[in-house]
Design an enzyme around this catalytic site. Structure first.
Site, PDB file in Angstrom:
ATOM      1  N   LYS A   1       0.746   4.414   6.744  1.00 29.17           N
ATOM      2  CA  LYS A   1      -0.280   5.149   5.787  1.00 29.17           C
ATOM      3  C   LYS A   1       0.218   6.542   5.856  1.00 29.17           C
ATOM      4  CE  LYS A   1      -3.070   1.859   4.713  1.00 29.17           C
ATOM      5  NZ  LYS A   1      -2.797   0.990   3.494  1.00 29.17           N
TER       6      LYS A   1
ATOM      7  N   SER B   1       0.933  -1.009  -0.061  1.00 27.27           N
ATOM      8  CA  SER B   1       0.078   0.109  -0.068  1.00 27.27           C
ATOM      9  C   SER B   1       0.859   1.183  -0.024  1.00 27.27           C
ATOM     10  CB  SER B   1      -1.103   0.149   1.156  1.00 27.27           C
ATOM     11  OG  SER B   1      -0.320   0.093   2.355  1.00 27.27           O
TER      12      SER B   1
END
Length: 183
Positions: A94, A51
């Site tokens: 993230k 990710s």
């Protein structure tokens, strides 16, 4: 004769007991110091999953510092380690795209019509750098600030890419008027 032997064994037991208690005491002290260091200073984290590619790839080792979280100094563009909002046993890595009050784009980059929302008070909007392969706030919404564990400040491994981390490759961070005033 029996009394001297008994006294020798008692003395040997006392020495053993004091050494054992001393060892246990030092172990507890060092355990408390290690706990405080990991809770308030930082930790080394091995990242997994695609990710955050290309910024952080599978099996990269990063250092996540905790002071920014405690001092409420997390900013847009920072990469953070946070507790997963739907699985408290898992951490996620993230990038912060929006802070409370910010307007963020909730649609995919390929969508023809763009949808926006505002980040509620006490929350942040997180997205992976690899937008096509990231389960992030676009799927589960803004996450509470309290789930942030730390800010990633250094990549430690592999050695050829060690150092500070660069800006977002997705260009999805929207500058607000208050951001321009603080620059």
């Amino acid at each position: 004769m029996m009394n001297a032997r008994w006294n020798g064994r008692v003395e040997m037991f006392r020495n053993f007991l004091w050494k054992t208690l001393g060892f246990v005491g030092y172990t507890i002290q060092y355990g408390c110091i290690a706990h405080c260091a990991f809770e308030y200073i930082g930790e080394v984290v091995v990242c997994s999953g695609p990710s955050m590619e290309p910024t952080i790839v599978n099996h990269d080792v990063v250092f996540s510092e905790r002071m920014s979280r405690h001092l409420c100094k997390i900013q847009k563009g920072d990469i953070v380690i946070a507790k997963c909002p739907f699985d408290p046993h898992m951490n996620i890595c993230k990038r912060v795209i929006g802070l409370e009050g910010d307007k963020v784009c909730t649609s995919d980059p390929s969508d023809l019509f763009k949808a926006h929302t505002y980040v509620p008070k006490g929350h942040v909007w997180l997205e992976g750098d690899n937008l096509r392969n990231s389960n992030d706030s676009r799927n589960y919404g803004p996450i509470p600030y309290a789930l942030i564990r730390g800010r990633v400040c250094l990549k430690l491994w592999p050695p050829h890419s060690a150092g500070t981390l660069n800006g977002s490759p997705t260009r999805r961070i929207i500058k607000t008027q208050s951001d321009s005033d603080s620059d």
